[in-house]
Design an enzyme around this catalytic site. Structure first.
Site, PDB file in Angstrom:
ATOM      1  N   GLY A   1       6.896   3.722   2.108  1.00  0.00           N
ATOM      2  CA  GLY A   1       6.575   3.526   0.638  1.00  0.00           C
ATOM      3  C   GLY A   1       7.624   4.360  -0.136  1.00  0.00           C
TER       4      GLY A   1
ATOM      5  N   HIS B   1      -8.641   1.972  -7.217  1.00  0.00           N
ATOM      6  CA  HIS B   1      -7.021   1.574  -7.221  1.00  0.00           C
ATOM      7  C   HIS B   1      -6.226   2.749  -6.709  1.00  0.00           C
ATOM      8  CE1 HIS B   1      -3.393   0.570  -9.129  1.00  0.00           C
ATOM      9  NE2 HIS B   1      -3.182   1.491  -9.790  1.00  0.00           N
TER      10      HIS B   1
ATOM     11  N   GLY C   1       5.597   5.914   7.491  1.00  0.00           N
ATOM     12  CA  GLY C   1       5.397   5.349   6.133  1.00  0.00           C
ATOM     13  C   GLY C   1       6.733   5.179   5.498  1.00  0.00           C
TER      14      GLY C   1
ATOM     15  N   ALA D   1       7.622   7.479  -1.055  1.00  0.00           N
ATOM     16  CA  ALA D   1       7.387   8.727  -0.373  1.00  0.00           C
ATOM     17  C   ALA D   1       8.447   8.610   0.879  1.00  0.00           C
ATOM     18  CB  ALA D   1       6.201   9.439  -0.501  1.00  0.00           C
ATOM     19  N   GLY D   2       7.913   7.759   1.755  1.00  0.00           N
ATOM     20  CA  GLY D   2       8.568   7.659   3.100  1.00  0.00           C
ATOM     21  C   GLY D   2       9.870   7.331   3.122  1.00  0.00           C
TER      22      GLY D   2
ATOM     23  N   HIS E   1      -9.499   1.549 -11.310  1.00  0.00           N
ATOM     24  CA  HIS E   1      -8.746   1.144 -12.334  1.00  0.00           C
ATOM     25  C   HIS E   1      -9.603   0.193 -13.050  1.00  0.00           C
ATOM     26  CE1 HIS E   1      -5.318  -0.619 -14.461  1.00  0.00           C
ATOM     27  NE2 HIS E   1      -4.375   0.220 -14.009  1.00  0.00           N
TER      28      HIS E   1
ATOM     29  N   ARG F   1      -8.102   6.241 -17.753  1.00  0.00           N
ATOM     30  CA  ARG F   1      -8.696   5.093 -16.598  1.00  0.00           C
ATOM     31  C   ARG F   1     -10.044   5.384 -16.473  1.00  0.00           C
ATOM     32  NH1 ARG F   1      -3.543   4.413 -12.639  1.00  0.00           N
ATOM     33  NH2 ARG F   1      -2.252   3.359 -14.131  1.00  0.00           N
TER      34      ARG F   1
HETATM   35  C1  LIG Z   1      -1.621  -2.748  -7.670  1.00  0.00           C
HETATM   36  C2  LIG Z   1      -1.129  -1.211  -7.866  1.00  0.00           C
HETATM   37  C3  LIG Z   1      -0.320  -1.009  -8.887  1.00  0.00           C
HETATM   38  C4  LIG Z   1       0.446   0.446  -9.195  1.00  0.00           C
HETATM   39  N1  LIG Z   1       0.929   0.630 -10.324  1.00  0.00           N
HETATM   40  C5  LIG Z   1       1.461   1.946 -10.321  1.00  0.00           C
HETATM   41  C6  LIG Z   1       2.371   2.090 -11.411  1.00  0.00           C
HETATM   42  O1  LIG Z   1       2.801   1.244 -12.288  1.00  0.00           O
HETATM   43  N2  LIG Z   1       2.921   3.365 -11.427  1.00  0.00           N
HETATM   44  C7  LIG Z   1       2.472   4.255 -10.734  1.00  0.00           C
HETATM   45  O2  LIG Z   1       3.075   5.500 -10.750  1.00  0.00           O
HETATM   46  N3  LIG Z   1       1.913   4.105  -9.562  1.00  0.00           N
HETATM   47  C8  LIG Z   1       1.188   2.844  -9.393  1.00  0.00           C
HETATM   48  N4  LIG Z   1       0.326   2.513  -8.390  1.00  0.00           N
HETATM   49  C9  LIG Z   1       0.261   3.631  -7.573  1.00  0.00           C
HETATM   50  C10 LIG Z   1       1.258   3.465  -6.331  1.00  0.00           C
HETATM   51  O3  LIG Z   1       1.820   2.460  -6.208  1.00  0.00           O
HETATM   52  C11 LIG Z   1       1.023   4.312  -5.049  1.00  0.00           C
HETATM   53  O4  LIG Z   1       0.149   5.386  -5.419  1.00  0.00           O
HETATM   54  C12 LIG Z   1       2.442   4.819  -4.421  1.00  0.00           C
HETATM   55  O5  LIG Z   1       3.138   3.597  -4.267  1.00  0.00           O
HETATM   56  C13 LIG Z   1       2.139   5.139  -3.153  1.00  0.00           C
HETATM   57  O6  LIG Z   1       3.490   5.344  -2.361  1.00  0.00           O
HETATM   58  P1  LIG Z   1       3.345   6.120  -1.083  1.00  0.00           P
HETATM   59  O7  LIG Z   1       4.973   6.056  -0.380  1.00  0.00           O
HETATM   60  O8  LIG Z   1       2.708   7.348  -0.956  1.00  0.00           O
HETATM   61  O9  LIG Z   1       2.612   4.944   0.208  1.00  0.00           O
HETATM   62  P2  LIG Z   1       2.465   3.340   0.234  1.00  0.00           P
HETATM   63  O10 LIG Z   1       3.638   2.814  -0.532  1.00  0.00           O
HETATM   64  O11 LIG Z   1       1.480   3.020   0.249  1.00  0.00           O
HETATM   65  O12 LIG Z   1       3.327   3.225   1.620  1.00  0.00           O
HETATM   66  C14 LIG Z   1       2.307   3.780   2.912  1.00  0.00           C
HETATM   67  C15 LIG Z   1       3.372   3.462   4.198  1.00  0.00           C
HETATM   68  O13 LIG Z   1       2.910   3.868   5.429  1.00  0.00           O
HETATM   69  C16 LIG Z   1       2.739   3.310   6.303  1.00  0.00           C
HETATM   70  N5  LIG Z   1       1.638   3.239   6.965  1.00  0.00           N
HETATM   71  C17 LIG Z   1       0.214   3.382   6.477  1.00  0.00           C
HETATM   72  N6  LIG Z   1      -0.464   3.678   7.632  1.00  0.00           N
HETATM   73  C18 LIG Z   1       0.531   3.866   8.834  1.00  0.00           C
HETATM   74  C19 LIG Z   1       0.110   4.111  10.105  1.00  0.00           C
HETATM   75  N7  LIG Z   1      -1.033   4.227  10.651  1.00  0.00           N
HETATM   76  N8  LIG Z   1       1.267   3.979  11.051  1.00  0.00           N
HETATM   77  C20 LIG Z   1       2.445   3.684  10.383  1.00  0.00           C
HETATM   78  N9  LIG Z   1       2.491   3.324   9.149  1.00  0.00           N
HETATM   79  C21 LIG Z   1       1.614   3.605   8.334  1.00  0.00           C
HETATM   80  C22 LIG Z   1       2.854   1.667   5.484  1.00  0.00           C
HETATM   81  O14 LIG Z   1       3.262   0.690   6.312  1.00  0.00           O
HETATM   82  C23 LIG Z   1       3.639   1.908   4.361  1.00  0.00           C
HETATM   83  O15 LIG Z   1       5.057   1.818   4.748  1.00  0.00           O
HETATM   84  C24 LIG Z   1      -0.313   1.472  -8.369  1.00  0.00           C
HETATM   85  C25 LIG Z   1      -0.901   1.070  -7.047  1.00  0.00           C
HETATM   86  C26 LIG Z   1      -1.432  -0.204  -6.956  1.00  0.00           C
HETATM   87  C27 LIG Z   1      -2.379  -0.613  -5.937  1.00  0.00           C
END
Ligand SMILES: Cc1cc2nc3c(=O)[nH]c(=O)nc-3n(C[C@H](O)[C@H](O)[C@H](O)COP(=O)(O)OP(=O)(O)OC[C@H]3O[C@@H](n4cnc5c(N)ncnc54)[C@H](O)[C@@H]3O)c2cc1C
Ligand code: HEM
Ligand code: HEM
Ligand code: SF4
Ligand code: F3S
Ligand code: FES
Lengths: 248, 639, 223
Positions: free
Chosen positions: B44, B403, B42, B46-47, B268, B332
């Site tokens: 995102g 959401h 991942g 975090a990753g 949401h 929410r």
């Molecule tokens: C439209 C929207 C608006 C938002 N707005 C806000 C906001 O304003 N403020 C806020 O705090 N939060 C907001 N959120 C929530 C927030 O964006 C997410 O909770 C957060 O970004 C999640 O980050 P993450 O790093 O955990 O995962 P993600 O960003 O979801 O990343 C997941 C990663 O894992 C990888 N991955 C997934 N499955 C696999 C697999 N099987 N094999 C290999 N790679 C994989 C993907 O390729 C990706 O790189 C919003 C969410 C949405 C949907």
């Protein structure tokens, strides 16, 4: 409504591709362009045929994953709009729509409409960053930045890395993409230290990837979903000139 | 195997726990870091932040993602902002208040110690991001600007236009690419993790499918970090990116990682309503709109007049009416449930009746269209693009949508799952938001995990465990690769007549109707009966065209839906088990006389962590009791 | 050091700067050239005297050589750049359309290489006909360029070729003038709004002036 589609099919990177005809019946004007393709794919899958491969993820115009040439225009006819945000109400019953992948030496086709844009990652890796390690950063407000400068930097930072600029440019030049990152970081004090090494490194990398040069046509700006202006390219030229000719 | 859930929370006063823990954790000799390989799945927030920070420390990092570039992870879509207890506005904010608000907002279903650490680290995140060149919004004086965001009475949200997630992610991505340049991180885009490899009880690698060549690849490491995001797309329609999935987390779950609180899902309140069956995802309109927009529906049932013909007296501004002190800014879950209620009462608007109005008329009259445009211009534009209606003139139509998912793999204070060496960060873990997440706190948590927690705790794990070298030739790798391969062959072999999307859509309908905004014993039983049938249907009738040896998006999608069809059962089961309402989990049986969520602290003040026992077999529930020393439990009230 | 400095001009941006500089230098030459040639309307005395004075300038050979170098450099860089840009898109689009405003794409911008190559041919013919044309002596000193010009334009085919070539010059400059400035990094919001139309305006003026000269010489010179 009913549309005639001409879609580029290519089974793999080295295979020869060609346009094939499909028809999309029952297209609702509320559909997005990609949803229209989803529906076409549903039909193909029901017939056990390989679905048309195309990239998308966020489907709201921010991830930069979607990448289609629609009737010869990158991301289709709407200005400032990615193809995932293009809606079918933009088309008329009976229209013929030609769909092709981005085409550039730097973006080899993977399959059908999917291309490999890792060259953009390598360009960023060459210098599109500020060298700060995590930890120990000073308080954010110790570095005041005028609203004007911050807004200006944000305009350039808005680039989603979709590659439409390359796709639209007759020279398949990546200059708009690079210049957006150069501008974002050159405008901010944080980017100052590496300002000149960055611009040279990024441009050299883009050249090595096989992207062309810029002839100031501005097609890129017209298709850019974030409407990033080519004045960024001019700024990049100035940065480059200062970097290579400037007394430093 | 008897599992004891030990969160490993350091002792001592809450404010000093993390500092003390940091001191007590073991360190890896700098010269040895290079010899340790760490897999981060991942990219995102975090990753990417974890991978870049670990790279900076000198570890040998392998970074995986599904998209063609790490920059496209779903985090990019976050609009609204990121919280931090900077108190730049001098409005009485503090680490303690952010901590308090988060625990309260989570309806007292989160771990105090984790949340406190999150609030502490929030301050460093902003500094780090500014240093990277993230172009946060500024005041005219050049200082960082803040706004207030859903459910908070202080202005602590930092933002970069409506693209905060994008800018934060690009900051992390750029740092990551710098490490790629320095050769401390190797990138593996277009790879999907299909299995976790556990050797001698420890997570030692992963098996992935190379999405371009179809090859099953194996990677070995000393520790594995999952940062694979949430499972909102289980509901088919959600605001999540279409490639979001539970696959990585689910397959780790099958290998022994407990899954915690899957029923905590967040709806949401301000999304653009569904326009038809073709709909592939829902678009969020930032919650910040509720700062100026007023939510209403007609007072009369089935009132189909256009909004401008409904006189003021016949409108019900129900949030303002019911919650005079928070009004349109209630959290929410409250806003969402009230919208559903209005629709259920037949007072919904738009063609489908599944929408309520969000009206800017008064705000425009008060501050002028220009100010509104400056604040929300791009959102209005997006709305108009999608709906073909001009929100400056006609009220927006909005409706709730899935959401965010608070549930996730269970982790201890070190963010390590019940499989030693498997760490989980970001939305993929269950850690900090309890039963409901406050706006602008997910970005904060993702970055806190990746920049400031994981880099320490991984070091501690590596320094305190013997990690004999393993190669990808190990029997466990072979077994995992074979099972991944088998599933792929099985999917391609069904050759039925239904499309994957068709079944996913059906699953989504079941979850939305029966495990959605309001859940009952009966609806959950219904879902639990329906899901196994859908699973059967899928494995008998699905059609997955194409071949396994090249880019095959149908095959990728089929694998994800197959996992959702297993996971959904756990989601419903968890909801059934929790016979109380809390945060995003609303059980109609458990509500106050005026319809608010009613917790049952005596019986349900625990984390529900599920152990996998086989597909179709009842999983085993483990409970981690939650103790509250700092925060006094009250019934949430936003009156 | 020197070689690495030179390598800068191989990069896409260095190339662009060089094309911009040489293109603008040629443009400046053309401005002077058209101005000088307009003097033909003032009659043979004035025109020939002007040419004579110019030729008397000791620096002229240096300038001419400089001009030649600039010209060759422009040709070399633009041709090489064109080839590189062709390679950047090995597979063409089946369908490619104009993207709409604010794109600056035009027929002129899409045909720079062809208008340029035409100019290359034109200039060879032109210089042969004028610079190395018949050396009529002018009593007051120097060459009778006036007579040469009148004679050269007696042939209607020659006039046609010139008129056509001047349109090509116009096309090259229609995109070239503003593009040259843009290539040097001169793009500021207010400035560009002026530059774009100004570049096109000057292109039209230069074309018009040259065409008028050629036509006038044809008709007036016949008398
Ligand atoms: C439209 C929207 C608006 C938002 N707005 C806000 C906001 O304003 N403020 C806020 O705090 N939060 C907001 N959120 C929530 C927030 O964006 C997410 O909770 C957060 O970004 C999640 O980050 P993450 O790093 O955990 O995962 P993600 O960003 O979801 O990343 C997941 C990663 O894992 C990888 N991955 C997934 N499955 C696999 C697999 N099987 N094999 C290999 N790679 C994989 C993907 O390729 C990706 O790189 C919003 C969410 C949405 C949907
Ligand atoms: C007196 C003659 C000429 C003048 C005044 C002139 C002027 C210019 C100018 C001002 C530009 C714009 C520079 C830029 O965009 O950076 C340009 C571009 C160009 N010129 Fe010329 N030029 C002349 C002759 C030629 C010749 C003989 C060729 C033959 C090959 C040529 C080929 C080109 C090309 C291909 C470009 C486009 C470069 C690009 O795509 O970036 N030009 N010219
Ligand atoms: C009606 C149009 C034109 C006329 C009447 C004209 C006239 C002349 C004359 C009289 C000379 C001879 C000068 C001398 O020998 O000292 C000359 C030289 C030259 N002309 Fe033109 N010209 C015209 C158009 C152009 C154009 C369009 C170009 C370039 C694109 C051009 C480029 C040159 C060059 C390069 C020389 C040689 C300069 C030198 O060697 O110093 N001319 N022209
Ligand atoms: S500059 Fe515009 S077109 Fe180019 S990659 Fe960025 S967003 Fe896409
Ligand atoms: S379209 Fe191409 S020519 Fe330059 S201005 Fe844009 S990169
Ligand atoms: S799919 Fe994300 S920008 Fe189009």
């Amino acid at each position: 409504m009913r549309l005639k589609l001409r879609i580029w099919r290519q089974t793999g990177p080295t295979a020869a591709g060609r346009l094939e005809d499909y028809s999309a019946d029952d297209v609702s004007p509320d559909m997005s362009f990609l949803e229209m393709l989803d529906v076409v794919n549903e039909g193909l899958i029901r017939q056990g045929k390989d679905a048309i491969a195309f990239d998308s993820d966020c489907r709201e115009g921010i991830c930069g994953m979607c990448s289609l040439m629609v009737n010869g225009v990158a991301h289709g006819p709407d200005r400032g709009t990615t193809v995932c945000q293009l809606h079918m109400r933009r088309f008329k019953d009976g229209d013929t729509v030609t769909i092709e992948p981005w085409r550039a030496r730097g973006f080899p086709v993977v399959k059908d409409l999917v291309v490999d844009r890792s060259a953009f990652d390598r360009i960023i890796a060459a210098g599109g960053f500020v060298s700060v390690n995590c930890g120990g950063a000073q308080d954010g407000n110790n570095l005041p930045i005028s609203k004007e400068v911050a807004d200006h930097a944000m305009d350039s930072a808005a680039c989603i890395g979709c590659g439409a600029c390359v796709a639209a440019c007759k020279n398949a030049s990546a200059h708009l993409f690079i210049s957006a990152k150069i501008s974002h970081l050159a405008l901010l004090p944080q980017g100052e230290v590496e300002r000149y090494s960055r611009v040279v490194a990024m441009i050299n990398q883009a050249d090595a990837e096989g992207f062309g040069s810029c002839s100031n046509e501005g097609e890129c700006e017209a298709v850019c979903p974030k409407e990033i202006p080519i004045s960024n390219i001019a700024r990049m030229t100035r940065e480059y000139a200062k970097a290579v000719f400037g007394a430093r | 195997m008897a599992i004891t859930l030990d969160a490993g929370i350091p002792s001592g006063p809450i404010a000093g726990k993390w500092d003390r823990h940091k001191f007590e954790m073991k360190l890896v000799n700098p010269a040895n870091k290079r010899k340790h390989t760490i897999i981060v799945v991942g990219t995102g927030l975090a990753g990417a932040s974890a991978a870049s920070s670990l790279g900076e420390l000198g570890y040998n990092v392998l970074s995986f993602c599904i998209q063609d570039s790490p920059r496209r992870a779903h985090s990019i879509a976050a609009q609204g902002g990121i919280n931090a207890a900077k108190n730049y506005q001098n409005d009485g904010d503090s680490v303690y208040r952010l901590f308090y608000d988060t625990v309260k907002g989570g309806d007292y279903r989160s771990r105090e110690a984790n949340v406190y650490r999150l609030a502490q680290l929030s301050v460093n995140i902003i500094d780090q991001c500014v240093a990277q060149g993230v172009p946060f919004a500024r005041e005219y004086g050049g200082l960082l600007a803040n706004r207030s965001f859903g459910g908070a009475q202080v202005s602590r949200t930092f933002y970069a236009r409506g693209q905060t997630g994008q800018q934060l992610l690009l900051g992390a991505y750029q740092s990551l690419m710098r490490q790629v340049h320095n050769r401390s991180v190797r990138l593996f885009p277009r790879r999907e993790m299909l299995d976790l490899v556990v050797i001698d009880g420890k997570a030692r690698g992963i098996v992935v499918r190379n999405l371009t060549t179809g090859e099953i690849e194996r990677y070995a490491a000393d520790a594995v970090i999952l940062a694979t995001g949430g499972y909102g797309t289980a509901y088919y329609l959600s605001t999540n990116a279409v490639n979001s999935n539970v696959t990585a987390a689910w397959r780790a779950h099958k290998r022994g990682a407990l899954f915690a609180n899957p029923c905590y899902t967040q709806i949401h309140p301000t999304c653009i309503p569904v326009s038809g069956e073709h709909q592939s995802k829902l678009t969020l309109m930032s919650e910040s709109l509720r700062n100026d927009g007023r939510v209403w529906v007609p007072k009369k049932q089935g009132d189909k007049r256009p909004p401008d013909q409904i006189p003021e007296a016949e409108r019900d501004y129900y949030l303002e009416r019911k919650y005079p002190s928070f009004g349109n800014l209630v959290p929410r879950d409250v806003a969402s449930r009230n919208a559903k209620q209005a629709a259920d009462e037949g007072r919904g608007v738009g063609e489908s009746g599944l929408a309520v109005y969000l009206d800017f008329k008064d705000a425009i009259a008060r501050v002028g269209a220009d100010t509104i445009k400056e604040k929300y211009g791009n959102l209005f534009q997006m709305y108009q693009k999608i709906t073909d209606e001009d929100p400056y003139k006609v009220p927006m139509r909005i409706y709730p949508a899935i959401h965010y998912t608070m549930g996730g793999l269970w982790v201890d204070y070190n963010l390590m799952s019940t499989v030693p060496g498997l760490h989980v960060a970001g939305e993929a873990n269950f850690s900090d938001h309890g039963a409901n997440r406050l706006g602008a706190s997910a970005l904060m948590q993702g970055l806190a995990d990746g920049y400031f927690v994981i880099p320490y705790t991984i070091g501690h794990y590596i320094a305190s465990n013997p990690l004999p070298k393993v190669t990808t030739e190990h029997e466990a790798f072979k077994e995992a690769a074979d099972s991944a391969q088998k599933q792929i062959s099985a999917l391609l072999a069904v050759k039925g007549t239904k499309t994957i999307r068709q079944i996913h859509r059906a699953l989504g309908a079941v979850l939305w109707d029966d495990v959605g905004m309001a859940r009952t014993e009966a609806s959950l039983q219904r879902a639990l009966a329906a899901i196994p049938q859908l699973r059967e249907d899928f494995w008998h009738n699905v059609s997955v065209p194409g071949t396994p040896d090249n880019l095959n998006q149908s095959l990728e999608y089929a694998g994800r839906v197959a996992d959702y069809l297993e996971f959904a059962e756990l989601l419903a089961l968890d909801a059934l088990q929790r016979r109380e309402s809390c945060g995003g989990h609303f059980r109609e049986e458990s509500q106050t006389p005026d319809g608010e969520a009613l917790r049952d602290d005596e019986h349900y003040s625990y984390v529900a962590a599920w152990e996998f026992k086989g597909v179709g077999r009842p999983p085993e529930l483990h409970k981690e009791p939650l103790e509250f020393d700092e925060v006094h439990l009250t019934q949430r009230s936003y009156k | 050091m020197a070689s690495s400095r030179l390598r800068v001009f191989d990069s896409t941006v260095g190339t662009k700067i060089l094309i911009g500089v040489t293109g603008l230098a040629l443009f400046v030459y053309l401005l002077i050239h058209v101005a000088g040639n307009l003097l033909v309307f003032l009659g043979p005395d004035f025109f020939n005297k002007y040419a004579y004075t110019l030729e008397g300038n000791a620096l002229l050979p240096v300038i001419e050589i400089g001009l030649l170098l600039v010209f060759l450099l422009h040709v070399y860089k633009t041709v090489k750049n064109f080839l590189r840009n062709q390679q950047a898109r090995p597979v063409r689009y089946e369908r490619k359309s104009y993207a709409g405003r604010p794109s600056r794409k035009s027929l002129a911008s899409s045909t720079m290489i062809f208008s340029g190559l035409w100019l290359l041919v034109f200039i060879v013919i032109h210089v042969k006909a004028f610079r190395y044309g018949t050396e009529y002596a002018w009593p007051a000193g120097g060459r009778d360029l006036y007579r040469l010009e009148m004679e050269n334009f007696q042939n209607p085919l020659m006039v046609a070729f010139y008129v056509l070539s001047m349109l090509v010059v116009g096309s090259h400059l229609w995109h070239g003038v503003s593009s040259g400035f843009q290539s040097l990094g001169a793009d500021k919001p207010g400035w560009t709004q002026v530059l774009l139309p100004a570049g096109k305006g000057i292109a039209v003026l230069i074309t018009a002036a040259f065409i008028v000269i050629a036509l006038w010489a044809h008709f007036a010179g016949a008398r």
